[in-house]
Design a protein around this motif. Structure first.
Motif, PDB file in Angstrom:
ATOM      1  N   GLY A  24       0.784  -1.232   0.000  1.00  0.00           N
ATOM      2  CA  GLY A  24       0.000   0.000   0.000  1.00  0.00           C
ATOM      3  C   GLY A  24       0.813   1.277   0.000  1.00  0.00           C
ATOM      4  N   ILE A  25       2.091   1.179  -0.338  1.00  0.00           N
ATOM      5  CA  ILE A  25       2.952   2.362  -0.358  1.00  0.00           C
ATOM      6  C   ILE A  25       3.291   2.701  -1.808  1.00  0.00           C
ATOM      7  N   GLU A  26       2.903   3.896  -2.218  1.00  0.00           N
ATOM      8  CA  GLU A  26       3.150   4.344  -3.585  1.00  0.00           C
ATOM      9  C   GLU A  26       4.534   4.977  -3.683  1.00  0.00           C
ATOM     10  N   THR A  27       5.273   4.560  -4.700  1.00  0.00           N
ATOM     11  CA  THR A  27       6.619   5.082  -4.917  1.00  0.00           C
ATOM     12  C   THR A  27       6.804   5.424  -6.387  1.00  0.00           C
ATOM     13  N   VAL A  28       7.903   6.110  -6.660  1.00  0.00           N
ATOM     14  CA  VAL A  28       8.288   6.429  -8.031  1.00  0.00           C
ATOM     15  C   VAL A  28       9.786   6.188  -8.138  1.00  0.00           C
ATOM     16  N   ILE A  29      10.209   5.697  -9.300  1.00  0.00           N
ATOM     17  CA  ILE A  29      11.634   5.483  -9.551  1.00  0.00           C
ATOM     18  C   ILE A  29      12.159   6.681 -10.328  1.00  0.00           C
ATOM     19  N   VAL A  30      13.209   7.301  -9.809  1.00  0.00           N
ATOM     20  CA  VAL A  30      13.819   8.459 -10.449  1.00  0.00           C
ATOM     21  C   VAL A  30      15.196   8.050 -10.967  1.00  0.00           C
ATOM     22  N   GLY A  31      15.484   8.392 -12.208  1.00  0.00           N
ATOM     23  CA  GLY A  31      16.790   8.136 -12.784  1.00  0.00           C
ATOM     24  C   GLY A  31      16.991   6.743 -13.335  1.00  0.00           C
ATOM     25  N   ASP A  32      15.909   6.001 -13.522  1.00  0.00           N
ATOM     26  CA  ASP A  32      16.082   4.628 -13.997  1.00  0.00           C
ATOM     27  C   ASP A  32      16.607   4.557 -15.429  1.00  0.00           C
ATOM     28  N   GLN A  33      16.359   5.549 -16.234  1.00  0.00           N
ATOM     29  CA  GLN A  33      16.854   5.539 -17.606  1.00  0.00           C
ATOM     30  C   GLN A  33      18.326   5.943 -17.698  1.00  0.00           C
ATOM     31  N   LEU A  34      18.846   6.554 -16.647  1.00  0.00           N
ATOM     32  CA  LEU A  34      20.236   7.002 -16.668  1.00  0.00           C
ATOM     33  C   LEU A  34      21.232   5.890 -16.364  1.00  0.00           C
ATOM     34  N   SER A  35      20.774   4.806 -15.765  1.00  0.00           N
ATOM     35  CA  SER A  35      21.708   3.763 -15.335  1.00  0.00           C
ATOM     36  C   SER A  35      22.438   3.117 -16.509  1.00  0.00           C
ATOM     37  N   GLY A  36      21.936   3.247 -17.698  1.00  0.00           N
ATOM     38  CA  GLY A  36      22.622   2.719 -18.874  1.00  0.00           C
ATOM     39  C   GLY A  36      23.912   3.460 -19.173  1.00  0.00           C
ATOM     40  N   ALA A  37      24.072   4.628 -18.600  1.00  0.00           N
ATOM     41  CA  ALA A  37      25.271   5.431 -18.846  1.00  0.00           C
ATOM     42  C   ALA A  37      26.337   5.236 -17.764  1.00  0.00           C
ATOM     43  N   TRP A  50      11.641   6.802  -4.561  1.00  0.00           N
ATOM     44  CA  TRP A  50      11.100   7.882  -3.732  1.00  0.00           C
ATOM     45  C   TRP A  50       9.686   7.521  -3.296  1.00  0.00           C
ATOM     46  N   VAL A  51       9.370   7.785  -2.027  1.00  0.00           N
ATOM     47  CA  VAL A  51       8.033   7.556  -1.483  1.00  0.00           C
ATOM     48  C   VAL A  51       7.200   8.804  -1.748  1.00  0.00           C
ATOM     49  N   LEU A  52       6.024   8.618  -2.320  1.00  0.00           N
ATOM     50  CA  LEU A  52       5.188   9.767  -2.677  1.00  0.00           C
ATOM     51  C   LEU A  52       4.585  10.461  -1.457  1.00  0.00           C
ATOM     52  N   ASP A  53       4.105   9.689  -0.489  1.00  0.00           N
ATOM     53  CA  ASP A  53       3.487  10.263   0.705  1.00  0.00           C
ATOM     54  C   ASP A  53       4.512  10.259   1.836  1.00  0.00           C
ATOM     55  N   ASP A  54       4.896  11.437   2.301  1.00  0.00           N
ATOM     56  CA  ASP A  54       5.897  11.560   3.363  1.00  0.00           C
ATOM     57  C   ASP A  54       5.537  10.735   4.597  1.00  0.00           C
ATOM     58  N   ASP A  55       4.248  10.584   4.884  1.00  0.00           N
ATOM     59  CA  ASP A  55       3.810   9.826   6.052  1.00  0.00           C
ATOM     60  C   ASP A  55       4.133   8.334   5.934  1.00  0.00           C
ATOM     61  N   LEU A  57       7.037   7.146   4.774  1.00  0.00           N
ATOM     62  CA  LEU A  57       8.487   6.949   4.717  1.00  0.00           C
ATOM     63  C   LEU A  57       9.000   5.985   5.784  1.00  0.00           C
ATOM     64  N   ALA A  58       8.597   6.153   7.029  1.00  0.00           N
ATOM     65  CA  ALA A  58       9.099   5.286   8.105  1.00  0.00           C
ATOM     66  C   ALA A  58       8.715   3.831   7.859  1.00  0.00           C
ATOM     67  N   ARG A  59       7.478   3.596   7.473  1.00  0.00           N
ATOM     68  CA  ARG A  59       7.033   2.223   7.194  1.00  0.00           C
ATOM     69  C   ARG A  59       7.751   1.660   5.972  1.00  0.00           C
ATOM     70  N   ALA A  60       7.958   2.486   4.966  1.00  0.00           N
ATOM     71  CA  ALA A  60       8.664   2.042   3.762  1.00  0.00           C
ATOM     72  C   ALA A  60      10.100   1.656   4.091  1.00  0.00           C
ATOM     73  N   LYS A  61      10.761   2.411   4.960  1.00  0.00           N
ATOM     74  CA  LYS A  61      12.123   2.074   5.378  1.00  0.00           C
ATOM     75  C   LYS A  61      12.144   0.732   6.101  1.00  0.00           C
ATOM     76  N   GLN A  62      11.177   0.529   6.979  1.00  0.00           N
ATOM     77  CA  GLN A  62      11.094  -0.725   7.719  1.00  0.00           C
ATOM     78  C   GLN A  62      10.856  -1.902   6.770  1.00  0.00           C
ATOM     79  N   LEU A  63       9.934  -1.759   5.835  1.00  0.00           N
ATOM     80  CA  LEU A  63       9.649  -2.824   4.876  1.00  0.00           C
ATOM     81  C   LEU A  63      10.833  -3.099   3.966  1.00  0.00           C
ATOM     82  N   THR A  64      11.571  -2.060   3.607  1.00  0.00           N
ATOM     83  CA  THR A  64      12.760  -2.234   2.767  1.00  0.00           C
ATOM     84  C   THR A  64      13.825  -3.018   3.516  1.00  0.00           C
TER      85      THR A  64
END
Length: 106
Positions: A24-37, A50-55, A57-64
């Motif tokens: 239930g945590i929405e995220t976005v990947i930033v810079g994924d197209q640059l890794s080819g370089a 990046w986690v979209l909802d700041d609230d 973040l703590a749960r996302a860190k724990q799950l990661t």
């Protein structure tokens, strides 16, 4: 939006993104197209989650942390009772025909 995790590559970033989405945590990947370089540019250009909802973040860190500290897959290979395919330990369904594994009570 808050930075959560810098992945080694696009695949790792997407796997973690999918795992967090199931939780239930929405995220976005930033810079994924640059890794080819990588190796061509003198910059830190690995994909970052990046986690979209700041609230979240703590749960996302724990799950990661939990996700990356999982024990290795255990168990034994099994043979599909429908198609006879040999399936590696850790899989719950047959990759060939989609039938449930021997531990499912369906």
């Amino acid at each position: 939006m808050r930075e959560l995790y810098q992945a080694a590559d696009r695949v790792e970033a997407q796997i973690l993104k999918d795992h967090l989405q199931v939780e239930g945590i929405e995220t976005v990947i930033v810079g994924d197209q640059l890794s080819g370089a990588v190796g061509e540019l003198p910059a830190d250009i690995y994909p970052t989650l990046w986690v979209l909802d700041d609230d979240d973040l703590a749960r996302a860190k724990q799950l990661t942390e939990q996700y990356f500290s999982r024990p290795p897959v255990s168990g034994q290979r099994w043979r599909c009772r429908v198609c006879g395919e040999s399936i590696d330990a850790g899989f719950e369904i047959c990759w060939n025909c989609g039938s449930p594994g021997p531990n499912d009570n369906e």
